[in-house]
Design an enzyme around this catalytic site. Sequence first.
Site, PDB file in Angstrom:
ATOM      1  N   ASP A  15       0.824  -1.215   0.000  1.00  0.00           N
ATOM      2  CA  ASP A  15       0.000   0.000   0.000  1.00  0.00           C
ATOM      3  C   ASP A  15       0.858   1.265   0.000  1.00  0.00           C
ATOM      4  O   ASP A  15       0.694   2.139  -0.852  1.00  0.00           O
ATOM      5  CB  ASP A  15      -0.922   0.022   1.225  1.00  0.00           C
ATOM      6  N   SER A 179      -5.868  -8.583   7.968  1.00  0.00           N
ATOM      7  CA  SER A 179      -4.812  -7.573   8.085  1.00  0.00           C
ATOM      8  C   SER A 179      -4.252  -7.611   9.499  1.00  0.00           C
ATOM      9  O   SER A 179      -4.942  -7.977  10.452  1.00  0.00           O
ATOM     10  CB  SER A 179      -5.342  -6.176   7.749  1.00  0.00           C
TER      11      SER A 179
END
Length: 412
Positions: A15, A179
């Site tokens: 990310d 996550s």
Amino acid sequence: MSKGTVVLAYSGGLDTSCILVWLKEQGYDVITYLANIGQDEDFEAARKKAESLGAKKVFIEDLRTEFVEHFIWPAVQANAVYEDRYLLGTAVARPCIARRQVEIARREGAQFVSHGATGKGNDQIRFELTCYALYPEVKIIAPWRIPEFYNRFRGRTDLMEYAKEHGIPVPVTPRAPWSMDANLMHISYESGILENPKSRAPADLYLMTKNPEDSPNVQDVLEIEFKKGVPVKVTNMNDGISKNTALDIFSYLNEIGGKHGVGRIDIVENRFIGMKSRGIYETPGGTVLLKAHLDIETFTMDKEVRRIKQGLGIKFSELVYNGFWYSPECDFVRHCIAKSQENVEGKVQLSVFKGQVYILGRESPKSLYNEELVSMDVQGDYDPCDASGFIRINAVRLREHHRLQGLSSTKQ
């Protein structure tokens, strides 16, 4: 021409690597900043990756001692627990990370800071409130709240394609179907398959703690010494190992707690932004310290002071969870809690075994416990007859309440 300099909170992951390149595409000079707060990370590999992607500068900051002394210890003093269960491992880390990010931005003359937090979570609030508090003029770039960004990157597949197009190294190992966020205080797990609150966590999810069923069959007996509500020494009574610096103490308690499977919770919590979320947390050292601190605090603190302090601890926990570490009200509450800890001093002995922490005993030079006064075998400086008047005075209110209740029922 550059639009300005931005300091990006960088993890080295997919990310933030994509965000780094995207910011450069938008015309910014990017400085990357990676905080070492105890996570298992290859920091040098992250440095090389950021440099290869065009970062103007790369800062890797070791904040572990600062994190323990300035953030975890105040949480220990407060007995900080959000909604009765969550020990705030992520929430206390965010102001620590953001504070250094702001220091770097000021020092480097950067007008912007950026992060990879999502638009639905608490972390965006925690990061940004800290940045605005400590650097009021700063401008924040939050890509996951910018339509051009989140419409372009609708999922991990889009990020992977972008990475391949721009020469960003992509992960070679399969991604876990959840996550994870790790630091010295805890590991948190959420999203993915965990979003169904009924689904059990897979056995291989936990990285910081052993399954209590597989933990040793011999307890570890620890003695933790406190001064002003903060641990200053831990000694293992089994083997004599002793630690006396903040980072070493907390790391050792993580090791012992983790070995015995202490500190696992699976909860649904209320995010500040207004939705409920499911989170799984492992906080081994923090759980051991919470039990020990509660014990020595009750032993040394006046009853009425502690009652007020309990309320302050709840308020502190809410403020930290919601991102208000650097607010005037949180500063005030921290000072009040620190004042309450002046006499919280002594040693607690406890056993860590099979997922549990058992208090075994305590001692303190500032104890308010009077063995003679409380003894059933010694009268001491106490006249039992005084209890009669004490009880009668406290009964006045109850008698009046029930007298009125009786009158009310008679009238009906």
